[in-house]
Design a protein around this motif. Sequence first.
Motif, PDB file in Angstrom:
ATOM      1  N   LEU A  12       3.848  -4.170   7.523  1.00  0.00           N
ATOM      2  CA  LEU A  12       3.883  -2.911   6.774  1.00  0.00           C
ATOM      3  C   LEU A  12       2.638  -2.752   5.907  1.00  0.00           C
ATOM      4  N   ALA A  13       2.201  -3.830   5.277  1.00  0.00           N
ATOM      5  CA  ALA A  13       0.987  -3.757   4.467  1.00  0.00           C
ATOM      6  C   ALA A  13      -0.224  -3.396   5.320  1.00  0.00           C
ATOM      7  N   THR A  14      -0.284  -3.928   6.534  1.00  0.00           N
ATOM      8  CA  THR A  14      -1.396  -3.596   7.431  1.00  0.00           C
ATOM      9  C   THR A  14      -1.337  -2.141   7.872  1.00  0.00           C
ATOM     10  N   LEU A  15      -0.139  -1.644   8.166  1.00  0.00           N
ATOM     11  CA  LEU A  15       0.000  -0.236   8.541  1.00  0.00           C
ATOM     12  C   LEU A  15      -0.410   0.706   7.412  1.00  0.00           C
ATOM     13  N   ILE A  16      -0.244   0.272   6.182  1.00  0.00           N
ATOM     14  CA  ILE A  16      -0.641   1.100   5.042  1.00  0.00           C
ATOM     15  C   ILE A  16      -2.133   0.980   4.763  1.00  0.00           C
TER      16      ILE A  16
ATOM     17  N   PRO B 232      -5.421   1.821   8.049  1.00  0.00           N
ATOM     18  CA  PRO B 232      -5.934   3.193   8.258  1.00  0.00           C
ATOM     19  C   PRO B 232      -6.630   3.771   7.030  1.00  0.00           C
ATOM     20  N   LEU B 233      -6.059   3.557   5.842  1.00  0.00           N
ATOM     21  CA  LEU B 233      -6.690   4.074   4.626  1.00  0.00           C
ATOM     22  C   LEU B 233      -8.054   3.424   4.388  1.00  0.00           C
ATOM     23  N   GLY B 234      -8.131   2.123   4.582  1.00  0.00           N
ATOM     24  CA  GLY B 234      -9.406   1.451   4.405  1.00  0.00           C
ATOM     25  C   GLY B 234     -10.443   1.883   5.424  1.00  0.00           C
ATOM     26  N   LEU B 235     -10.021   2.048   6.679  1.00  0.00           N
ATOM     27  CA  LEU B 235     -10.947   2.484   7.718  1.00  0.00           C
ATOM     28  C   LEU B 235     -11.475   3.889   7.441  1.00  0.00           C
ATOM     29  N   LEU B 236     -10.581   4.810   7.084  1.00  0.00           N
ATOM     30  CA  LEU B 236     -11.012   6.182   6.795  1.00  0.00           C
ATOM     31  C   LEU B 236     -11.893   6.242   5.554  1.00  0.00           C
TER      32      LEU B 236
ATOM     33  N   PRO C  30      14.511  -4.423  -5.452  1.00  0.00           N
ATOM     34  CA  PRO C  30      13.559  -5.303  -4.752  1.00  0.00           C
ATOM     35  C   PRO C  30      13.729  -5.195  -3.240  1.00  0.00           C
ATOM     36  N   SER C  31      12.625  -5.238  -2.529  1.00  0.00           N
ATOM     37  CA  SER C  31      12.663  -5.116  -1.069  1.00  0.00           C
ATOM     38  C   SER C  31      11.345  -5.622  -0.500  1.00  0.00           C
ATOM     39  N   GLY C  32      11.353  -5.834   0.799  1.00  0.00           N
ATOM     40  CA  GLY C  32      10.121  -6.228   1.458  1.00  0.00           C
ATOM     41  C   GLY C  32       9.073  -5.144   1.427  1.00  0.00           C
ATOM     42  N   PHE C  33       9.497  -3.875   1.440  1.00  0.00           N
ATOM     43  CA  PHE C  33       8.547  -2.772   1.392  1.00  0.00           C
ATOM     44  C   PHE C  33       7.809  -2.730   0.059  1.00  0.00           C
ATOM     45  N   ALA C  34       8.499  -3.050  -1.033  1.00  0.00           N
ATOM     46  CA  ALA C  34       7.837  -3.104  -2.336  1.00  0.00           C
ATOM     47  C   ALA C  34       6.744  -4.170  -2.333  1.00  0.00           C
ATOM     48  N   GLY C  35       7.043  -5.327  -1.767  1.00  0.00           N
ATOM     49  CA  GLY C  35       6.013  -6.343  -1.648  1.00  0.00           C
ATOM     50  C   GLY C  35       4.876  -5.918  -0.745  1.00  0.00           C
ATOM     51  N   SER C  36       5.189  -5.160   0.302  1.00  0.00           N
ATOM     52  CA  SER C  36       4.141  -4.689   1.217  1.00  0.00           C
ATOM     53  C   SER C  36       3.176  -3.745   0.515  1.00  0.00           C
ATOM     54  N   MET C  37       3.681  -2.913  -0.384  1.00  0.00           N
ATOM     55  CA  MET C  37       2.791  -2.000  -1.105  1.00  0.00           C
ATOM     56  C   MET C  37       1.831  -2.772  -2.005  1.00  0.00           C
TER      57      MET C  37
ATOM     58  N   ILE D  13      -2.390  -3.039  -1.575  1.00  0.00           N
ATOM     59  CA  ILE D  13      -3.398  -2.839  -2.623  1.00  0.00           C
ATOM     60  C   ILE D  13      -4.442  -3.953  -2.579  1.00  0.00           C
ATOM     61  N   LEU D  14      -4.000  -5.167  -2.332  1.00  0.00           N
ATOM     62  CA  LEU D  14      -4.929  -6.293  -2.240  1.00  0.00           C
ATOM     63  C   LEU D  14      -5.747  -6.279  -0.955  1.00  0.00           C
TER      64      LEU D  14
END
Length: 361
Positions: free
Chosen positions: A153-157, A160-164, A212-219, A223-224
Amino acid sequence: MSDVMTDRRPRAEHGGTPLPVSLRQARLPRWTPGALALVSAALGTGIGLVGGLDSRIQWGLIAALLFISGTFALAAGVEGARQAKDRLATSLVWIAFLLAVVPLASLLWETVARGTTVLDGFFLSHSMGTLPDALPGGGIYHAIIGTLEQVGLATLIAAPLGLLTAVYLVEYGRGRLAKVVTFFVDVMTGIPSIVAGLFILSVWILILGFGPSGFAGSMALAILMMPVVVRSTEEMLKLVPNELREASLALGVPKWRTILKVVLPTSIGGITTGVMLAIARITGETAPVLLLVWGAKTINGNPFEGAQQSLPLYVFQQWQQGSDASYDRAWSAALVLIAFVMILNLVARGIARWKAPKTGR
């Protein structure tokens, strides 16, 4: 002048023919560095034993000093001062390389030696369940699932943002906005992981009220990951020759299509490697996961609801328990984590080689 120069040359005993002057300088044999390294190692070990030095690191440092000084002395006596300085620089480079490799090799050896104690099929295919941490048994299946989902999930976020963002900075950014974006990317590069975790904790959990969830950790991991993707992609795009862009534009191809069909395929190898390095950077993060994911002993396949586990957090929690069984599980999980990162790098190299532009003869 010619006669004077000829007279200065060495003459044969029975004639006036000048002897040939050798232009080749004396050189040490090729096996000299290896032999000197063995002698230095033996002397360093002997000095350490006689001197009562218990640390083998001290033996190695003594051997390194003997090798450097011996190389310089031999080269200065046989090859001259200039070649001796060159060999001295080469010796320092080799010593620095060994100083960097020895800790890494020691870490890998220790991890493999202690990580294979409980590493088997059962360990990889079972979770901790209701098993107490002090008892042997259990596995890391739930941690593997959590790590794959959170990193994915972190990679999917971030990718693309970093590439653009990198495409904008290289291809379009010319004004004040580009300078501001570059400044904030540099600032984000140095953000500690705990700060990213605290930011998502305050916004996602405390203000918005999500649990708490895995998605929160992914966000937090995204950022990192994002500044690493931006910087690596930006450097790869800058390496694409401008002649390729100009040739495509001269044929009437729009700029967006030139970027999509010419610039990105040319630099896809470096971009993929940069993304994989960013993934490896976030895979071992523990602080954001500890704050936002909390960890769980059972399998949770839903990253958007409930606590999850991850490999780095599992290692931390098992080591924190302090029992022999938990130590064994921690070392085995660390070995799996290292293998996971290594596989990612191998996949990245394969994709980069596959997608690299073909060159003619």
